[in-house]
Design a protein around this motif. Structure first.
Motif, mmCIF file in Angstrom:
data_model
loop_
_atom_site.group_PDB
_atom_site.id
_atom_site.type_symbol
_atom_site.label_atom_id
_atom_site.label_comp_id
_atom_site.label_asym_id
_atom_site.label_seq_id
_atom_site.Cartn_x
_atom_site.Cartn_y
_atom_site.Cartn_z
ATOM 1 N N GLU A 422 -7.938 45.708 -0.151
ATOM 2 C CA GLU A 422 -7.582 46.021 -1.544
ATOM 3 C C GLU A 422 -6.312 45.270 -1.947
ATOM 4 O O GLU A 422 -6.204 44.785 -3.082
ATOM 5 C CB GLU A 422 -7.405 47.527 -1.699
ATOM 6 C CG GLU A 422 -8.695 48.320 -1.535
ATOM 7 C CD GLU A 422 -8.457 49.824 -1.476
ATOM 8 O OE1 GLU A 422 -7.264 50.217 -1.383
ATOM 9 O OE2 GLU A 422 -9.435 50.584 -1.507
ATOM 10 N N TRP A 423 -5.353 45.183 -1.023
ATOM 11 C CA TRP A 423 -4.123 44.446 -1.305
ATOM 12 C C TRP A 423 -4.431 42.965 -1.539
ATOM 13 O O TRP A 423 -3.861 42.344 -2.455
ATOM 14 C CB TRP A 423 -3.133 44.602 -0.149
ATOM 15 C CG TRP A 423 -1.849 43.849 -0.387
ATOM 16 C CD1 TRP A 423 -0.728 44.304 -0.996
ATOM 17 C CD2 TRP A 423 -1.585 42.481 -0.028
ATOM 18 N NE1 TRP A 423 0.220 43.326 -1.054
ATOM 19 C CE2 TRP A 423 -0.270 42.183 -0.469
ATOM 20 C CE3 TRP A 423 -2.328 41.488 0.599
ATOM 21 C CZ2 TRP A 423 0.309 40.935 -0.284
ATOM 22 C CZ3 TRP A 423 -1.754 40.234 0.786
ATOM 23 C CH2 TRP A 423 -0.449 39.965 0.358
ATOM 24 N N ILE A 425 -7.221 41.575 -2.700
ATOM 25 C CA ILE A 425 -7.837 41.389 -4.020
ATOM 26 C C ILE A 425 -6.770 41.426 -5.110
ATOM 27 O O ILE A 425 -6.735 40.580 -6.017
ATOM 28 C CB ILE A 425 -8.904 42.477 -4.267
ATOM 29 C CG1 ILE A 425 -10.076 42.307 -3.282
ATOM 30 C CG2 ILE A 425 -9.420 42.411 -5.702
ATOM 31 C CD1 ILE A 425 -11.092 43.430 -3.343
ATOM 32 N N ASN A 426 -5.877 42.382 -5.027
ATOM 33 C CA ASN A 426 -4.821 42.512 -6.035
ATOM 34 C C ASN A 426 -3.884 41.303 -6.007
ATOM 35 O O ASN A 426 -3.525 40.748 -7.061
ATOM 36 C CB ASN A 426 -4.028 43.798 -5.788
ATOM 37 C CG ASN A 426 -3.014 44.077 -6.872
ATOM 38 O OD1 ASN A 426 -3.332 44.598 -7.933
ATOM 39 N ND2 ASN A 426 -1.764 43.694 -6.623
ATOM 40 N N CYS A 429 -5.564 38.135 -7.490
ATOM 41 C CA CYS A 429 -5.664 38.196 -8.952
ATOM 42 C C CYS A 429 -4.284 38.027 -9.599
ATOM 43 O O CYS A 429 -4.138 37.378 -10.644
ATOM 44 C CB CYS A 429 -6.294 39.521 -9.381
ATOM 45 S SG CYS A 429 -8.053 39.664 -8.949
ATOM 46 N N GLU A 430 -3.263 38.607 -8.983
ATOM 47 C CA GLU A 430 -1.902 38.460 -9.499
ATOM 48 C C GLU A 430 -1.470 36.996 -9.467
ATOM 49 O O GLU A 430 -0.849 36.492 -10.405
ATOM 50 C CB GLU A 430 -0.942 39.319 -8.684
ATOM 51 C CG GLU A 430 0.486 39.303 -9.188
ATOM 52 C CD GLU A 430 1.409 40.179 -8.359
ATOM 53 O OE1 GLU A 430 2.554 40.403 -8.789
ATOM 54 O OE2 GLU A 430 0.980 40.641 -7.267
ATOM 55 N N ALA A 463 -13.695 48.544 -8.553
ATOM 56 C CA ALA A 463 -12.314 48.224 -8.170
ATOM 57 C C ALA A 463 -11.968 46.788 -8.541
ATOM 58 O O ALA A 463 -10.854 46.503 -9.016
ATOM 59 C CB ALA A 463 -12.126 48.450 -6.676
ATOM 60 N N ILE A 464 -12.918 45.865 -8.349
ATOM 61 C CA ILE A 464 -12.664 44.460 -8.703
ATOM 62 C C ILE A 464 -12.542 44.309 -10.211
ATOM 63 O O ILE A 464 -11.640 43.607 -10.712
ATOM 64 C CB ILE A 464 -13.797 43.569 -8.147
ATOM 65 C CG1 ILE A 464 -13.747 43.537 -6.606
ATOM 66 C CG2 ILE A 464 -13.682 42.148 -8.691
ATOM 67 C CD1 ILE A 464 -14.878 42.774 -5.974
ATOM 68 N N ARG A 466 -11.524 46.486 -12.393
ATOM 69 C CA ARG A 466 -10.242 47.041 -12.825
ATOM 70 C C ARG A 466 -9.088 46.092 -12.522
ATOM 71 O O ARG A 466 -8.144 45.951 -13.323
ATOM 72 C CB ARG A 466 -10.012 48.408 -12.172
ATOM 73 C CG ARG A 466 -10.904 49.514 -12.718
ATOM 74 C CD ARG A 466 -10.463 50.877 -12.215
ATOM 75 N NE ARG A 466 -10.613 51.012 -10.776
ATOM 76 C CZ ARG A 466 -11.740 51.415 -10.178
ATOM 77 N NH1 ARG A 466 -12.804 51.718 -10.913
ATOM 78 N NH2 ARG A 466 -11.806 51.537 -8.865
ATOM 79 N N THR A 467 -9.155 45.432 -11.367
ATOM 80 C CA THR A 467 -8.075 44.505 -10.995
ATOM 81 C C THR A 467 -8.078 43.277 -11.896
ATOM 82 O O THR A 467 -7.020 42.803 -12.331
ATOM 83 C CB THR A 467 -8.221 44.083 -9.519
ATOM 84 O OG1 THR A 467 -8.311 45.247 -8.699
ATOM 85 C CG2 THR A 467 -7.021 43.258 -9.073
ATOM 86 N N LYS A 470 -6.643 44.325 -15.116
ATOM 87 C CA LYS A 470 -5.205 44.574 -14.991
ATOM 88 C C LYS A 470 -4.401 43.299 -15.223
ATOM 89 O O LYS A 470 -3.337 43.329 -15.876
ATOM 90 C CB LYS A 470 -4.925 45.151 -13.602
ATOM 91 C CG LYS A 470 -3.450 45.327 -13.271
ATOM 92 C CD LYS A 470 -3.296 45.848 -11.840
ATOM 93 C CE LYS A 470 -1.828 45.959 -11.436
ATOM 94 N NZ LYS A 470 -1.692 46.438 -10.029
ATOM 95 N N TYR A 471 -4.900 42.170 -14.697
ATOM 96 C CA TYR A 471 -4.151 40.911 -14.810
ATOM 97 C C TYR A 471 -4.698 40.016 -15.913
ATOM 98 O O TYR A 471 -4.202 38.883 -16.093
ATOM 99 C CB TYR A 471 -4.157 40.184 -13.460
ATOM 100 C CG TYR A 471 -3.347 40.920 -12.411
ATOM 101 C CD1 TYR A 471 -1.955 40.904 -12.445
ATOM 102 C CD2 TYR A 471 -3.981 41.660 -11.411
ATOM 103 C CE1 TYR A 471 -1.208 41.581 -11.498
ATOM 104 C CE2 TYR A 471 -3.235 42.358 -10.458
ATOM 105 C CZ TYR A 471 -1.855 42.317 -10.518
ATOM 106 O OH TYR A 471 -1.111 43.009 -9.584
#
Length: 617
Positions: A422-423, A425-426, A429-430, A463-464, A466-467, A470-471
């Motif tokens: 999960e980290w 993926i985040n 994307c960041e 989850a993907i 949403r990420t 988010k960005y």
């Protein structure tokens, strides 16, 4: 002449009836009777008054369980040699199976029972009982005839005694065969664990007296669980039989081969002049199991990993030698499938290091010790960078920079892989957002991230999404890479999850293609966009015709399925030229660039000539 009898013991009436029903037709066709009991106590009453060819004994029963019942049965001289097959609804762990064999069991059956296996195992002992009954009857007849002939004519005594002696020899042979069944693995015919332990104890005693060495080779089949779960237990059993024959054919005539259970085998080697003797035999076993096994319509590629412990330096007891050989085998699997590893104290040190690594990993996220490195993927025809792959690195406070390949297995074993995934993926994307804001050229490149088996579940697509939201980056900015083993593990679940992800606009690639078991029909059914050829096929590209042919076949197959192809691990100009001639779409590897932190990669790409100029496109 009496019929053989089979005793079925189970405290559940439905299970008892089911087992009896599965054997009814076999009993009618093969001439044996069945007796049933619903408790250990009832079974003992039957055993006191009747002879049985085999006993099917339920392990879990109230009051007197199967283990206690078996121990009492084998403690009585009348029933000491009666074969017992334990029947259980739960796959026994190593200790419980060992306990069962110590109580005198010759085999296990697991519910739900496969009818053919049940019938075949019972018939082995029924046929043996028939022969014993027949020999007993013939012996009695011959003894009576011998008495009559002694009265009538003494001159025939020698001939009659010879006939009687022949019958006695046959009976002894039948008893020896019965003993063999109690010490042999019912599926492969190899020695079972109980017999191996006895042989190993005797071998250790001899080696101590004679001051000679011996070796224990612990073998485990690679990918067997995947094959067994995917193609069924019948195919798995036949594969075990073929591998057992290959192992037996590769060892020395004096070596002992045993099957511990499941996909584990042991080879005992005595009178070693050098540890190299064990290495030679281990290499022969690995080579013997390299060709695919043909079972029906399936051509199954398997291999064996081998761990070796030596007497006396690695242990002087059965338990120590077996444990150390098992530990060495585990490390052989960690290195690469189909490899051989000798035990040494360094392995124990590595095991402790792995445990410490798992503990330290629990704090790595909160301490911000993880970082993503990025490796470019280059379009072969244009020479332009077509994307990047995000690769996990750990800035370990004690061990400095660690590659994901060195700690991801520990993360999987300790249950931390989903959180780390999960980290990743985040973080990817960041980074994509940063590049879009600060480096527009890089911001257009899709970032590929690796997804492990534990991450693929019903909540992953959401989850993907949403990420990405988010960005504020579009779905095509992300690619997912999965391995073939994921497809084999749970194809239905993987297909559902991947299809939902693909429909959102995210590309999906199969990583390390060519090392697993995915078939053409599986590839057609999945929403796959990209095949990544494993670097093991690229390494010797141009040096061996087989690797070139395999790569060409993968590219042609991908083209027929409208998939793009990426070659991994390209390190030389020659490899790239061959890939270009075969029609490969993209490549990545040290020939263009190694993985770098995000800022370093951006700086390198800005300073680098167009990729096609740098490699002669």
């Amino acid at each position: 002449m009496l019929k053989p009898k089979v005793l079925i013991v189970n405290d559940h009436p439905a299970s008892l009836l089911a087992l009896e029903s599965l054997l009814t037709r076999t009993a009618e066709e093969n001439g044996f009777d069945m007796v049933t009991a619903q408790s250990g106590e009832e079974a003992l009453r039957h055993v006191l008054h009747q002879q049985f060819a085999v006993i099917l004994l339920d392990v879990s029963m109230p009051g007197m369980d199967g283990f206690e019942t078996a121990e009492i049965i084998h403690s009585h001289p009348r029933s000491a040699s009666v074969p017992i097959i334990f029947v259980t609804a739960h796959y026994a762990d190593e200790m419980n199976r060992l306990k069962g064999y110590q109580k005198g069991a010759v085999d296990y059956l697991f519910i739900p029972v496969i009818p053919q296996i049940l019938q075949n195992k019972v018939l082995v002992f029924v046929e043996l009982a028939k022969k014993n009954l027949q020999l007993q009857y013939q012996t009695e007849q011959l003894e009576e005839l011998n008495r009559d002939l002694q009265v009538q004519q003494m001159r025939n005594l020698k001939k009659i005694n010879a006939a009687l002696e022949t019958e006695i020899i046959e009976r002894r042979q039948a008893e020896e065969r019965a003993h063999g069944l109690a010490t042999r693995d019912a599926l492969t015919g190899l020695l079972n664990r109980r017999s191996l332990v006895e042989h190993l104890e005797e071998a250790i005693a001899r080696a101590s007296r004679q001051k000679k060495g011996l070796a224990v080779l612990f073998l485990d089949m690679d990918h067997f669980k995947t094959i067994n779960d995917t193609l069924g237990h019948d195919v798995g059993d036949e594969l075990l039989i073929q591998v057992a024959k290959r192992i037996s054919g590769a060892v020395r005539g004096s070596d002992i081969v045993a099957r511990l259970g499941g996909d584990e085998f042991v080879v005992l080697m005595e009178s070693l002049l050098s540890y190299q003797d064990a290495a030679v035999v281990a290499k022969k076993i690995v080579q013997a199991n390299t060709p695919p096994c043909t079972i029906g319509v399936h051509s199954l590629k398997t291999s064996v990993s081998i761990g070796i412990s030596l007497f006396p330096q690695d242990g002087d007891t059965v338990q120590t030698l077996m444990k150390n050989a098992d530990l060495a085998m585990y490390h052989a699997k960690q290195q690469s499938r189909g490899s051989v590893q000798f035990f040494h104290e360094e392995l124990n040190r590595r095991l402790l290091e792995r445990i410490q690594l798992e503990q330290e990993m629990q704090h790595a996220l909160e301490r911000k010790e993880f970082e993503l490195y990025y490796q470019p993927k280059v379009d072969i025809l244009s020479g332009q960078v077509a994307g990047v792959e995000a690769l996990l690195r750990w800035h370990h406070p004690r061990l400095e920079l660690i590659s994901g390949a060195d700690f991801i297995p520990a993360a999987a074993d300790s249950g931390q892989l989903v959180t780390i995934g999960e980290w990743v993926i985040n973080a990817a994307c960041e980074q994509a957002r940063r590049w879009r804001d600060n480096e527009p050229g890089l911001g257009k490149l899709p970032i590929a991230i690796n997804i492990a088996i534990p991450q693929v579940h019903g909540e992953l697509p959401g989850a993907i999404r949403r990420t990405l939201h988010k960005y504020g980056i579009p779905s095509p900015s992300l690619q997912l890479e999965i391995t073939e083993s994921l497809l084999i593990r749970d194809l239905e679940m993987a297909t559902s999850v991947l299809r939902e992800i693909s429909e959102s606009g995210i590309s999906i690639a199969i990583d390390d293609f060519g090392t697993g078991y995915s078939s053409l029909s599986v590839l057609k059914a999945l929403p796959i966009d990209i095949l990544k050829i494993d670097q093991s096929f690229i390494r010797d590209l141009g040096k061996t015709t087989s690797d070139t042919a395999i790569v060409a076949a993968i590219i042609n197959m991908a083209r027929a399925l409208a998939l793009r192809v990426v070659a991994e691990g390209v390190e030389t100009k020659e490899q790239l030229a061959i890939l270009r001639s075969l029609g490969c779409d993209e490549f990545q590897g040290f020939y263009f660039g190694q993985p770098l932190p995000a800022d370093a990669l951006a700086q390198q790409l800005l300073q680098t000539k167009p990729a096609h100029e740098s490699f002669g496109g």
